[in-house]
Design an enzyme around this catalytic site. Structure first.
Site, mmCIF file in Angstrom:
data_model
loop_
_atom_site.group_PDB
_atom_site.id
_atom_site.type_symbol
_atom_site.label_atom_id
_atom_site.label_comp_id
_atom_site.label_asym_id
_atom_site.label_seq_id
_atom_site.Cartn_x
_atom_site.Cartn_y
_atom_site.Cartn_z
ATOM 1 N N ASP A 43 1.001 -1.232 -0.065
ATOM 2 C CA ASP A 43 -0.067 -0.050 -0.124
ATOM 3 C C ASP A 43 0.965 1.170 0.112
ATOM 4 O OD1 ASP A 43 0.941 -0.293 2.528
ATOM 5 O OD2 ASP A 43 -0.579 -0.060 3.576
ATOM 6 N N HIS A 248 24.615 3.382 -18.873
ATOM 7 C CA HIS A 248 23.723 3.866 -17.543
ATOM 8 C C HIS A 248 23.846 2.977 -16.417
ATOM 9 C CE1 HIS A 248 20.709 5.867 -20.643
ATOM 10 N NE2 HIS A 248 21.605 6.674 -20.415
ATOM 11 N N ASP A 265 27.065 11.136 -13.700
ATOM 12 C CA ASP A 265 25.913 11.488 -14.667
ATOM 13 C C ASP A 265 24.535 11.653 -13.799
ATOM 14 O OD1 ASP A 265 24.065 12.381 -16.242
ATOM 15 O OD2 ASP A 265 24.663 10.611 -17.781
ATOM 16 N N ASP A 276 21.172 17.951 -16.275
ATOM 17 C CA ASP A 276 21.809 16.768 -16.479
ATOM 18 C C ASP A 276 23.294 16.947 -16.984
ATOM 19 O OD1 ASP A 276 22.255 14.179 -17.883
ATOM 20 O OD2 ASP A 276 20.897 14.458 -19.563
ATOM 21 N N HIS A 355 26.963 6.658 -28.537
ATOM 22 C CA HIS A 355 25.538 7.480 -28.331
ATOM 23 C C HIS A 355 25.716 8.805 -29.063
ATOM 24 C CE1 HIS A 355 27.643 9.934 -25.324
ATOM 25 N NE2 HIS A 355 28.032 9.022 -24.764
ATOM 26 N N HIS A 359 20.602 15.818 -26.469
ATOM 27 C CA HIS A 359 19.014 15.560 -26.514
ATOM 28 C C HIS A 359 18.413 16.828 -26.037
ATOM 29 C CE1 HIS A 359 19.288 14.690 -22.334
ATOM 30 N NE2 HIS A 359 20.281 13.946 -22.545
ATOM 31 N N HIS A 366 14.819 13.580 -20.857
ATOM 32 C CA HIS A 366 14.821 13.442 -22.601
ATOM 33 C C HIS A 366 13.656 14.116 -22.944
ATOM 34 C CE1 HIS A 366 17.783 9.808 -21.913
ATOM 35 N NE2 HIS A 366 18.288 10.925 -21.837
ATOM 36 N N GLU A 395 27.117 16.331 -24.726
ATOM 37 C CA GLU A 395 27.678 15.212 -24.086
ATOM 38 C C GLU A 395 28.287 13.833 -24.648
ATOM 39 O OE1 GLU A 395 24.724 12.228 -22.277
ATOM 40 O OE2 GLU A 395 23.089 13.647 -23.139
ATOM 41 N N TYR A 399 34.503 5.610 -24.660
ATOM 42 C CA TYR A 399 34.623 4.313 -23.858
ATOM 43 C C TYR A 399 35.330 3.143 -24.379
ATOM 44 C CZ TYR A 399 30.372 7.223 -22.928
ATOM 45 O OH TYR A 399 29.831 8.179 -22.795
ATOM 46 N N ARG A 416 32.860 10.710 -20.043
ATOM 47 C CA ARG A 416 31.613 11.557 -20.506
ATOM 48 C C ARG A 416 31.660 12.930 -19.951
ATOM 49 N NH1 ARG A 416 28.004 8.367 -20.482
ATOM 50 N NH2 ARG A 416 26.736 8.613 -18.745
ATOM 51 N N GLU A 418 29.288 16.292 -20.027
ATOM 52 C CA GLU A 418 27.816 16.704 -20.353
ATOM 53 C C GLU A 418 27.343 18.103 -19.598
ATOM 54 O OE1 GLU A 418 24.759 14.225 -19.003
ATOM 55 O OE2 GLU A 418 23.470 14.863 -20.577
#
Ligand code: GLY
Ligand code: MN
Ligand code: MN
Length: 449
Positions: A43, A248, A265, A276, A355, A359, A366, A395, A399, A416, A418
């Site tokens: 609940d 991710h 990130d 972001d 990637h 975005h 996104h 970004e 890798y 990365r 960004e």
């Protein structure tokens, strides 16, 4: 009283804009639900997050609410929300209630949500179109509701021609509206960006070999909430060492090792708007030679994309520029062989950069909005031109996973960088630079721990 939201005037203006658009298609009734509550266990619910389209048009963040717009002889803007219930409010918190909500959020009228099934069928009579967020609704039973209301309306009219015959989707028009941010949205996004940037500074300063990824996540969460952000905009990615090559990787139990890079990130959500940011830094405070070489390539790629982020450019120009710099860097470091044009044409660079470079960013991390212009022909899908007021991320990354044909010194390096960019009349402005990005500046910040 529940807290007042920052955007009180703008949602009314947006509703007016939408009503004008509805009239241009012959008028009708628009029905926009907010998001349902979602069960976490038994609940207990996940912490509640309104639907972005609904919030954009209302500024109202309680659950169990619906917006109804009537574009007819007389336009009407109607909110359905939970009625006051002093007994229940002791348990679940104070509600606005229809009367106070109508006044505070500038609706023509507001009703108890219990009256939805009685009042909506009446509103449908005599209307030509039924509009809703058909292809992007968070409400799983939306179609059932709409069908039910139409069926009820049919019972009370003799001539079914008096009911809407066309269902029209609001998703695209709302996406277009949301894509270009107004002044109050940009102010909120700048505030969110500033909080997130400082959260990254805090996490960088807390990092050292031996700490866990989850400890760094805790630093971010502490900072976000301490400064008034209601939530994260997405689960924080805190990735040490090889984990940085998983795009991710949510913060987990991994222990940061001496010599690791840490990729974070993370961004907060403030008053319904996302930020972001990604930064990558050495856990021990000093980039190794190979780490620094790749880091500087990614930073140069980000600069190249930044230079192409302006109303004179289309959305993909930044990505194309970043790919050029990253691919040249891969060739220079021996990660790829051959010529630049070959490596780009064959998409060989995707082995290390898989990637895209950005975005849209807004209420959703996104965010909504087409990346393409309306096609001139069936074959053409041109990238859309950037426009002042759009917000997007920049970004790029690299890798490098272990492989026989890759020099070992680069293995498990994931980087990365960004930032969030607001497109201006002449270029763009990075609103997330409250956290250092140049390798020397990051090292200086970490020396000051
Ligand atoms: N944090 C998700 C992304 O950067 O797109
Ligand atoms: Mn992003
Ligand atoms: Mn991100």
């Amino acid at each position: 009283m529940p807290p007042a939201t920052a955007n009180l005037k703008s949602p009314a203006t947006r509703r007016q804009q939408l009503l004008t658009w509805m009239h241009s298609l012959g008028g009708g009734v628009a029905v926009v639900p907010t998001a349902p509550e979602r069960t976490r266990n038994r609940d207990n619910h996940h912490s509640y997050r309104h639907d972005s389209d609904f919030y954009y048009l209302t500024g109202f963040s309680e659950a169990h609410a619906w917006l109804v717009l009537v574009a007819g002889e007389v336009d009407q803007s109607i909110l359905f929300c939970e009625g006051k219930n002093p007994e229940l409010e002791i348990w679940t918190g104070v509600r606005w209630g229809p009367e106070a909500a109508a006044e505070h959020f500038a609706f023509d009228v507001a009703h108890d949500v219990k009256d939805l099934d009685t009042l909506i069928p009446q509103l449908l009579i005599g209307q030509r179109n039924l509009f809703s967020t058909l292809s992007r609704s968070p409400q799983p039973d939306l179609l059932k509701h709409l069908q039910g209301w139409l069926a009820t309306a049919q019972h009370s009219v003799r001539d079914t021609r008096a009911l809407p015959h066309q269902w029209l989707d609001l998703s695209d028009v709302l996406a277009e509206m949301r894509l270009v941010k107004d002044a109050s949205e940009l102010a909120t996004m700048r505030a969110a960006a500033a909080i997130s940037a400082q959260g990254h500074v805090r996490a960088m300063q807390a990092a050292r070999p031996g700490c866990h990824e989850y400890e760094l996540e805790a630093e971010l969460l502490y900072h976000f909430r301490k400064h008034g952000a209601q939530s994260v905009a997405y689960d924080s990615i805190v990735a040490a060492g090889a984990n940085a090559c998983i795009l991710h990787h949510c913060a987990g139990n991994a222990v940061v090792q001496e010599g690791d890079l840490v990729l974070i990130d993370a961004g907060c959500e403030l008053d319904g708007y996302a930020s972001d940011i990604t930064r990558t830094f050495p856990a021990n405070g000093k980039f190794s030679g190979p780490q620094r070489a790749l880091y500087d390539i990614v930073l140069a790629a980000q600069q190249a994309a930044y230079d192409k982020t302006s109303p004179q450019q289309h959305f993909n120009a930044g990505h194309e520029a970043a790919v050029q710099v990253l691919t040249q860097g891969m060739l220079d470091e021996g990660l790829l062989q051959g010529t630049l044009s070959e490596a780009i044409e064959t998409t060989a660079y995707r082995k290390f950069y898989m990637h895209r470079t950005g975005h849209w960013l807004g209420m959703d991390v996104h965010d909504v909005g087409s990346y393409r212009s309306p096609p001139a022909s069936a074959e053409e899908r041109p990238w859309r031109q950037l426009q002042a007021g759009m917000v997007l991320t920049i970004e790029p990354g690299l890798y490098v996973r272990p492989a026989a044909d890759v020099a070992e010194k680069f293995w498990n390096i994931g980087i990365r960088i960004e930032d969030d960019a607001v497109v201006t009349e002449t270029g763009c402005e990075l609103i997330t630079r409250g956290v250092p990005v140049a390798a020397d500046e990051i090292e200086a910040l970490m020396r000051a721990r």
